[in-house]
Design an enzyme around this catalytic site. Sequence first.
Site, PDB file in Angstrom:
ATOM      1  N   GLU A   1      48.559  38.212  -5.852  1.00 58.19           N
ATOM      2  CA  GLU A   1      48.479  36.748  -5.777  1.00 58.19           C
ATOM      3  C   GLU A   1      48.336  36.104  -7.153  1.00 58.19           C
ATOM      4  OE1 GLU A   1      45.241  35.028  -3.452  1.00 58.19           O
ATOM      5  OE2 GLU A   1      46.268  33.104  -3.529  1.00 58.19           O
TER       6      GLU A   1
ATOM      7  N   ASP B   1      45.838  40.874  -2.439  1.00 58.84           N
ATOM      8  CA  ASP B   1      45.085  39.629  -2.633  1.00 58.84           C
ATOM      9  C   ASP B   1      43.673  40.063  -3.033  1.00 58.84           C
ATOM     10  OD1 ASP B   1      43.774  37.260  -2.637  1.00 58.84           O
ATOM     11  OD2 ASP B   1      44.578  36.552  -0.727  1.00 58.84           O
TER      12      ASP B   1
ATOM     13  N   ILE C   1      40.956  38.449  -3.681  1.00 57.87           N
ATOM     14  CA  ILE C   1      39.927  37.778  -2.881  1.00 57.87           C
ATOM     15  C   ILE C   1      40.654  36.919  -1.855  1.00 57.87           C
ATOM     16  CG2 ILE C   1      37.953  36.222  -2.846  1.00 57.87           C
ATOM     17  CD1 ILE C   1      37.305  36.954  -5.685  1.00 57.87           C
ATOM     18  N   ASP C   2      40.744  37.410  -0.641  1.00 57.44           N
ATOM     19  CA  ASP C   2      41.329  36.596   0.419  1.00 57.44           C
ATOM     20  C   ASP C   2      40.171  35.860   1.079  1.00 57.44           C
ATOM     21  OD1 ASP C   2      43.420  35.610   2.052  1.00 57.44           O
ATOM     22  OD2 ASP C   2      42.684  36.896   3.651  1.00 57.44           O
TER      23      ASP C   2
ATOM     24  N   THR D   1      39.209  32.748  -0.841  1.00 55.68           N
ATOM     25  CA  THR D   1      38.636  32.240  -2.096  1.00 55.68           C
ATOM     26  C   THR D   1      37.772  31.005  -1.854  1.00 55.68           C
ATOM     27  OG1 THR D   1      40.521  33.116  -3.311  1.00 55.68           O
ATOM     28  CG2 THR D   1      39.222  31.453  -4.437  1.00 55.68           C
TER      29      THR D   1
ATOM     30  N   ASP E   1      48.480  37.972   1.660  1.00 55.88           N
ATOM     31  CA  ASP E   1      47.461  37.635   2.659  1.00 55.88           C
ATOM     32  C   ASP E   1      47.616  38.498   3.918  1.00 55.88           C
ATOM     33  OD1 ASP E   1      46.259  35.352   1.278  1.00 55.88           O
ATOM     34  OD2 ASP E   1      48.117  34.282   1.694  1.00 55.88           O
TER      35      ASP E   1
HETATM   36  C1  IPD Z   1      44.082  31.937   1.896  1.00 57.69           C
HETATM   37  C2  IPD Z   1      43.343  32.390   3.109  1.00 57.69           C
HETATM   38  C3  IPD Z   1      43.350  31.316   4.172  1.00 57.69           C
HETATM   39  C4  IPD Z   1      44.744  30.902   4.528  1.00 57.69           C
HETATM   40  C5  IPD Z   1      45.530  30.508   3.313  1.00 57.69           C
HETATM   41  C6  IPD Z   1      45.493  31.613   2.278  1.00 57.69           C
HETATM   42  P1  IPD Z   1      43.272  32.812  -0.465  1.00 57.69           P
HETATM   43  O1  IPD Z   1      44.112  32.943   0.906  1.00 57.69           O
HETATM   44  O2  IPD Z   1      43.913  33.561   3.618  1.00 57.69           O
HETATM   45  O3  IPD Z   1      42.773  31.779   5.351  1.00 57.69           O
HETATM   46  O4  IPD Z   1      44.669  29.803   5.390  1.00 57.69           O
HETATM   47  O5  IPD Z   1      46.870  30.271   3.723  1.00 57.69           O
HETATM   48  O6  IPD Z   1      46.204  31.189   1.136  1.00 57.69           O
HETATM   49  O7  IPD Z   1      43.808  31.618  -1.184  1.00 57.69           O
HETATM   50  O8  IPD Z   1      41.846  32.664  -0.100  1.00 57.69           O
HETATM   51  O9  IPD Z   1      43.563  34.077  -1.185  1.00 57.69           O
END
Ligand code: IPD
Length: 289
Positions: free
Chosen positions: A71, A89, A91-92, A94, A229
Amino acid sequence: MADLNLREIHDFMVSIAKSAADRITSAKPTTSSSGSKKNSVDLVTETDQAVEKLISTSLRDKYPDFSFMGEETYKPGDTLTAAPTFVCDPIDGTTNFVHRYPYVSISLGLAVDRKPVVGVVYNPFTQTLYSAIKGQGAYLNETTKLPLTPPTPLETLNSCLVAVEWGSDRSGNDFTVKSETFKNLAATKENGGGMVHGLRSFGSAALNLCGVASGGLDVYWEAGCWAWDVCAGWVILQEAGGIMVDANPGNWEPRVDERRYMAVRGGEGQKEIVEEFWGLVHGNFEVGI
Ligand code: IPD
Protein backbone atom coordinates in the site's frame (compact mmCIF):
# COMPACT_ATOMS: atom_id res chain seq x y z
CA MET A 1 3.44 -22.80 -8.59
CA ALA A 2 4.10 -26.51 -8.38
CA ASP A 3 7.61 -25.99 -7.06
CA LEU A 4 6.76 -23.31 -4.49
CA ASN A 5 6.81 -24.55 -0.93
CA LEU A 6 3.68 -22.72 0.23
CA ARG A 7 3.95 -24.07 3.78
CA GLU A 8 7.46 -22.71 4.19
CA ILE A 9 6.39 -19.37 2.67
CA HIS A 10 3.35 -19.24 4.97
CA ASP A 11 5.48 -19.90 8.04
CA PHE A 12 7.90 -17.16 7.05
CA MET A 13 5.03 -14.71 6.44
CA VAL A 14 3.61 -15.51 9.88
CA SER A 15 6.98 -14.93 11.52
CA ILE A 16 7.39 -11.59 9.74
CA ALA A 17 3.91 -10.41 10.69
CA LYS A 18 4.55 -11.30 14.31
CA SER A 19 7.97 -9.66 14.33
CA ALA A 20 6.48 -6.40 12.99
CA ALA A 21 3.79 -6.33 15.66
CA ASP A 22 5.76 -4.38 18.27
CA ARG A 23 6.30 -1.51 15.86
CA ILE A 24 2.53 -1.09 15.73
CA THR A 25 1.61 -1.68 19.34
CA SER A 26 4.34 0.58 20.68
CA ALA A 27 3.75 3.46 18.22
CA LYS A 28 2.18 6.75 19.18
CA PRO A 29 0.22 7.29 15.99
CA THR A 30 -1.20 10.69 16.85
CA THR A 31 2.30 12.11 16.96
CA SER A 32 3.63 10.18 13.99
CA SER A 33 0.83 11.01 11.58
CA SER A 34 2.53 12.15 8.39
CA GLY A 35 -0.40 13.59 6.50
CA SER A 36 -3.17 12.36 4.28
CA LYS A 37 -3.31 10.72 0.87
CA LYS A 38 -6.55 11.37 -1.03
CA ASN A 39 -8.42 13.49 1.48
CA SER A 40 -8.59 14.18 5.19
CA VAL A 41 -10.05 10.76 6.02
CA ASP A 42 -7.57 8.72 3.95
CA LEU A 43 -4.91 8.47 6.62
CA VAL A 44 -1.33 7.30 6.61
CA THR A 45 1.19 7.37 9.42
CA GLU A 46 4.93 6.97 9.61
CA THR A 47 4.29 3.61 11.24
CA ASP A 48 2.46 2.31 8.13
CA GLN A 49 5.52 3.21 6.07
CA ALA A 50 8.06 1.84 8.55
CA VAL A 51 6.23 -1.46 8.94
CA GLU A 52 5.92 -1.93 5.18
CA LYS A 53 9.66 -1.28 4.83
CA LEU A 54 10.44 -3.83 7.51
CA ILE A 55 8.20 -6.45 5.90
CA SER A 56 9.32 -5.83 2.31
CA THR A 57 13.00 -5.92 3.26
CA SER A 58 12.64 -9.28 5.00
CA LEU A 59 10.60 -10.73 2.14
CA ARG A 60 13.01 -9.51 -0.52
CA ASP A 61 16.01 -10.93 1.36
CA LYS A 62 14.43 -14.35 1.58
CA TYR A 63 12.54 -14.40 -1.75
CA PRO A 64 14.50 -12.11 -4.10
CA ASP A 65 12.72 -13.44 -7.21
CA PHE A 66 9.22 -12.63 -5.97
CA SER A 67 7.46 -9.34 -6.67
CA PHE A 68 6.11 -7.09 -3.96
CA MET A 69 3.06 -4.83 -3.96
CA GLY A 70 2.46 -2.72 -0.87
CA GLU A 71 0.00 0.00 0.00
CA GLU A 72 2.66 2.51 0.98
CA THR A 73 4.90 2.06 -2.07
CA TYR A 74 2.21 1.55 -4.72
CA LYS A 75 2.37 3.95 -7.68
CA PRO A 76 -0.60 4.54 -10.00
CA GLY A 77 -0.19 2.21 -12.96
CA ASP A 78 1.50 -0.59 -10.96
CA THR A 79 -0.26 -3.84 -11.78
CA LEU A 80 -0.44 -7.26 -10.27
CA THR A 81 1.33 -9.64 -12.67
CA ALA A 82 1.27 -13.44 -12.87
CA ALA A 83 4.61 -13.63 -11.01
CA PRO A 84 4.54 -14.74 -7.37
CA THR A 85 3.76 -11.47 -5.60
CA PHE A 86 3.59 -10.58 -1.94
CA VAL A 87 0.66 -8.21 -1.47
CA CYS A 88 0.88 -6.26 1.76
CA ASP A 89 -1.08 -3.77 3.79
CA PRO A 90 1.21 -3.05 6.76
CA ILE A 91 -1.65 -1.60 8.79
CA ASP A 92 -5.13 -2.40 7.58
CA GLY A 93 -7.33 -0.24 9.73
CA THR A 94 -5.13 2.85 9.81
CA THR A 95 -8.03 5.02 11.00
CA ASN A 96 -8.57 2.67 13.94
CA PHE A 97 -4.83 2.71 14.62
CA VAL A 98 -4.74 6.52 14.69
CA HIS A 99 -7.68 6.51 17.11
CA ARG A 100 -6.14 3.73 19.20
CA TYR A 101 -9.09 1.48 18.51
CA PRO A 102 -7.37 -1.91 18.50
CA TYR A 103 -9.10 -3.37 15.45
CA VAL A 104 -6.08 -3.35 13.18
CA SER A 105 -4.22 -5.96 11.19
CA ILE A 106 -1.10 -6.66 9.24
CA SER A 107 -2.46 -8.12 6.01
CA LEU A 108 0.06 -10.14 4.04
CA GLY A 109 -0.92 -12.26 1.04
CA LEU A 110 0.87 -14.16 -1.69
CA ALA A 111 -0.71 -14.18 -5.14
CA VAL A 112 0.45 -16.49 -7.92
CA ASP A 113 -1.04 -16.11 -11.40
CA ARG A 114 -2.97 -13.20 -9.82
CA LYS A 115 -4.78 -15.60 -7.45
CA PRO A 116 -4.34 -15.50 -3.68
CA VAL A 117 -2.64 -18.69 -2.46
CA VAL A 118 -1.35 -17.78 1.02
CA GLY A 119 -2.94 -15.36 3.47
CA VAL A 120 -1.76 -14.08 6.84
CA VAL A 121 -3.84 -11.54 8.78
CA TYR A 122 -2.48 -10.66 12.21
CA ASN A 123 -3.98 -8.30 14.76
CA PRO A 124 -0.98 -7.25 16.85
CA PHE A 125 -3.12 -5.80 19.66
CA THR A 126 -5.18 -8.91 20.32
CA GLN A 127 -2.46 -11.27 19.01
CA THR A 128 -5.05 -12.95 16.83
CA LEU A 129 -3.75 -14.69 13.73
CA TYR A 130 -5.84 -15.84 10.78
CA SER A 131 -4.01 -17.73 8.06
CA ALA A 132 -4.53 -20.07 5.15
CA ILE A 133 -2.75 -21.88 2.38
CA LYS A 134 -4.66 -22.72 -0.78
CA GLY A 135 -5.94 -26.29 -0.55
CA GLN A 136 -4.87 -26.69 3.08
CA GLY A 137 -7.66 -25.01 5.07
CA ALA A 138 -7.91 -21.79 7.06
CA TYR A 139 -6.99 -21.46 10.72
CA LEU A 140 -7.28 -19.21 13.74
CA ASN A 141 -3.96 -19.03 15.59
CA GLU A 142 -2.73 -21.92 13.40
CA THR A 143 -4.67 -24.51 15.39
CA THR A 144 -8.43 -23.88 15.23
CA LYS A 145 -9.96 -24.62 11.86
CA LEU A 146 -12.25 -22.04 10.29
CA PRO A 147 -15.17 -21.60 10.27
CA LEU A 148 -15.40 -21.74 14.04
CA THR A 149 -18.66 -23.67 14.02
CA PRO A 150 -20.24 -25.86 11.32
CA PRO A 151 -21.96 -23.47 8.89
CA THR A 152 -25.73 -23.26 9.00
CA PRO A 153 -27.57 -22.67 5.72
CA LEU A 154 -27.77 -19.05 4.58
CA GLU A 155 -31.47 -18.40 4.31
CA THR A 156 -32.39 -14.86 3.36
CA LEU A 157 -30.72 -11.52 3.98
CA ASN A 158 -33.14 -10.80 6.78
CA SER A 159 -31.30 -13.35 8.89
CA CYS A 160 -27.84 -11.98 8.06
CA LEU A 161 -25.28 -9.83 9.85
CA VAL A 162 -23.61 -7.73 7.15
CA ALA A 163 -20.33 -5.79 7.22
CA VAL A 164 -20.05 -2.70 5.07
CA GLU A 165 -17.55 0.15 5.03
CA TRP A 166 -17.92 3.80 4.15
CA GLY A 167 -14.32 4.01 2.92
CA SER A 168 -12.81 7.38 2.15
CA ASP A 169 -14.93 8.58 -0.81
CA ARG A 170 -17.48 10.98 0.63
CA SER A 171 -19.12 12.33 -2.53
CA GLY A 172 -19.98 11.29 -6.07
CA ASN A 173 -21.57 8.22 -7.64
CA ASP A 174 -19.89 5.61 -5.45
CA PHE A 175 -20.79 7.43 -2.25
CA THR A 176 -24.42 7.45 -3.42
CA VAL A 177 -24.31 3.74 -4.34
CA LYS A 178 -23.05 2.94 -0.84
CA SER A 179 -25.36 5.15 1.17
CA GLU A 180 -28.50 4.20 -0.77
CA THR A 181 -27.60 0.50 -0.64
CA PHE A 182 -27.06 0.73 3.13
CA LYS A 183 -30.60 2.09 3.41
CA ASN A 184 -31.92 -0.68 1.16
CA LEU A 185 -30.25 -3.32 3.29
CA ALA A 186 -31.65 -1.91 6.52
CA ALA A 187 -35.20 -1.11 5.31
CA THR A 188 -38.17 -3.36 6.04
CA LYS A 189 -39.26 -6.02 3.58
CA GLU A 190 -42.57 -4.13 3.16
CA ASN A 191 -40.56 -1.16 1.92
CA GLY A 192 -38.56 -3.32 -0.47
CA GLY A 193 -35.55 -3.60 1.83
CA GLY A 194 -33.44 -6.48 3.07
CA MET A 195 -34.22 -5.98 6.79
CA VAL A 196 -30.79 -7.39 7.66
CA HIS A 197 -30.14 -8.14 11.31
CA GLY A 198 -27.50 -5.43 11.40
CA LEU A 199 -24.86 -3.49 9.50
CA ARG A 200 -21.33 -3.36 10.94
CA SER A 201 -18.38 -1.16 9.97
CA PHE A 202 -15.27 -2.30 11.79
CA GLY A 203 -12.68 -0.47 9.68
CA SER A 204 -10.41 -3.24 8.45
CA ALA A 205 -11.19 -5.04 5.20
CA ALA A 206 -8.85 -7.90 6.06
CA LEU A 207 -10.44 -8.48 9.46
CA ASN A 208 -13.91 -8.20 7.92
CA LEU A 209 -12.97 -11.02 5.54
CA CYS A 210 -11.68 -13.06 8.47
CA GLY A 211 -14.96 -12.35 10.29
CA VAL A 212 -16.85 -13.83 7.34
CA ALA A 213 -14.41 -16.75 7.16
CA SER A 214 -14.94 -17.40 10.88
CA GLY A 215 -18.72 -17.38 10.40
CA GLY A 216 -19.66 -14.50 12.73
CA LEU A 217 -20.38 -12.22 9.80
CA ASP A 218 -22.53 -13.57 6.97
CA VAL A 219 -21.64 -11.06 4.26
CA TYR A 220 -19.08 -8.27 3.70
CA TRP A 221 -19.69 -5.79 0.88
CA GLU A 222 -17.33 -3.01 -0.13
CA ALA A 223 -15.97 -1.05 -3.06
CA GLY A 224 -12.94 1.22 -3.10
CA CYS A 225 -10.47 -0.90 -1.20
CA TRP A 226 -7.41 -2.36 -2.86
CA ALA A 227 -5.68 -5.68 -3.56
CA TRP A 228 -3.57 -5.31 -0.40
CA ASP A 229 -6.72 -4.99 1.71
CA VAL A 230 -8.20 -8.25 0.40
CA CYS A 231 -5.48 -10.58 -0.95
CA ALA A 232 -4.68 -12.29 2.35
CA GLY A 233 -8.26 -12.41 3.60
CA TRP A 234 -9.47 -13.79 0.27
CA VAL A 235 -7.65 -17.12 0.57
CA ILE A 236 -8.64 -17.36 4.24
CA LEU A 237 -12.27 -16.82 3.22
CA GLN A 238 -12.14 -19.38 0.40
CA GLU A 239 -10.37 -21.99 2.50
CA ALA A 240 -13.12 -21.58 5.10
CA GLY A 241 -15.76 -22.31 2.45
CA GLY A 242 -16.67 -18.72 1.62
CA ILE A 243 -16.91 -17.09 -1.79
CA MET A 244 -15.87 -13.72 -3.18
CA VAL A 245 -17.90 -12.02 -5.90
CA ASP A 246 -18.15 -8.47 -7.23
CA ALA A 247 -19.88 -5.72 -5.24
CA ASN A 248 -21.54 -4.71 -8.51
CA PRO A 249 -24.28 -7.07 -9.69
CA GLY A 250 -23.40 -9.74 -12.24
CA ASN A 251 -19.70 -10.62 -11.90
CA TRP A 252 -19.14 -13.90 -10.08
CA GLU A 253 -15.35 -13.91 -10.55
CA PRO A 254 -13.76 -10.59 -9.61
CA ARG A 255 -10.02 -10.09 -9.88
CA VAL A 256 -8.00 -9.51 -6.73
CA ASP A 257 -7.41 -5.95 -7.91
CA GLU A 258 -11.00 -5.36 -9.05
CA ARG A 259 -11.61 -2.97 -6.09
CA ARG A 260 -15.22 -4.13 -5.66
CA TYR A 261 -15.92 -7.11 -3.47
CA MET A 262 -18.63 -9.09 -1.73
CA ALA A 263 -17.67 -11.98 0.55
CA VAL A 264 -20.23 -14.56 1.63
CA ARG A 265 -19.53 -17.11 4.34
CA GLY A 266 -19.62 -20.85 3.82
CA GLY A 267 -22.96 -22.63 3.90
CA GLU A 268 -25.78 -23.67 1.59
CA GLY A 269 -27.55 -20.85 -0.19
CA GLN A 270 -24.56 -18.64 -1.08
CA LYS A 271 -25.75 -18.07 -4.65
CA GLU A 272 -29.24 -17.05 -3.49
CA ILE A 273 -27.82 -14.59 -0.92
CA VAL A 274 -25.58 -13.03 -3.57
CA GLU A 275 -28.53 -12.60 -5.93
CA GLU A 276 -30.78 -11.17 -3.22
CA PHE A 277 -28.02 -8.74 -2.20
CA TRP A 278 -27.29 -7.67 -5.79
CA GLY A 279 -31.02 -6.93 -6.13
CA LEU A 280 -30.65 -4.28 -3.40
CA VAL A 281 -27.54 -2.58 -4.79
CA HIS A 282 -28.47 0.94 -5.86
CA GLY A 283 -26.84 1.45 -9.30
CA ASN A 284 -23.25 0.47 -10.04
CA PHE A 285 -19.91 1.43 -8.59
CA GLU A 286 -17.54 3.15 -10.99
CA VAL A 287 -14.37 2.35 -9.05
CA GLY A 288 -12.22 -0.28 -10.74
CA ILE A 289 -14.00 0.10 -14.08
C1 IPD B 1 -8.90 0.57 4.68
C2 IPD B 1 -9.67 -0.37 5.53
C3 IPD B 1 -11.14 0.01 5.54
C4 IPD B 1 -11.71 0.05 4.16
C5 IPD B 1 -10.90 0.94 3.26
C6 IPD B 1 -9.44 0.53 3.28
P1 IPD B 1 -6.40 1.11 5.36
O1 IPD B 1 -7.53 0.22 4.63
O2 IPD B 1 -9.52 -1.68 5.07
O3 IPD B 1 -11.89 -0.94 6.23
O4 IPD B 1 -13.01 0.56 4.23
O5 IPD B 1 -11.42 0.81 1.94
O6 IPD B 1 -8.71 1.41 2.46
O7 IPD B 1 -6.42 2.45 4.70
O8 IPD B 1 -6.73 1.18 6.80
O9 IPD B 1 -5.14 0.37 5.09
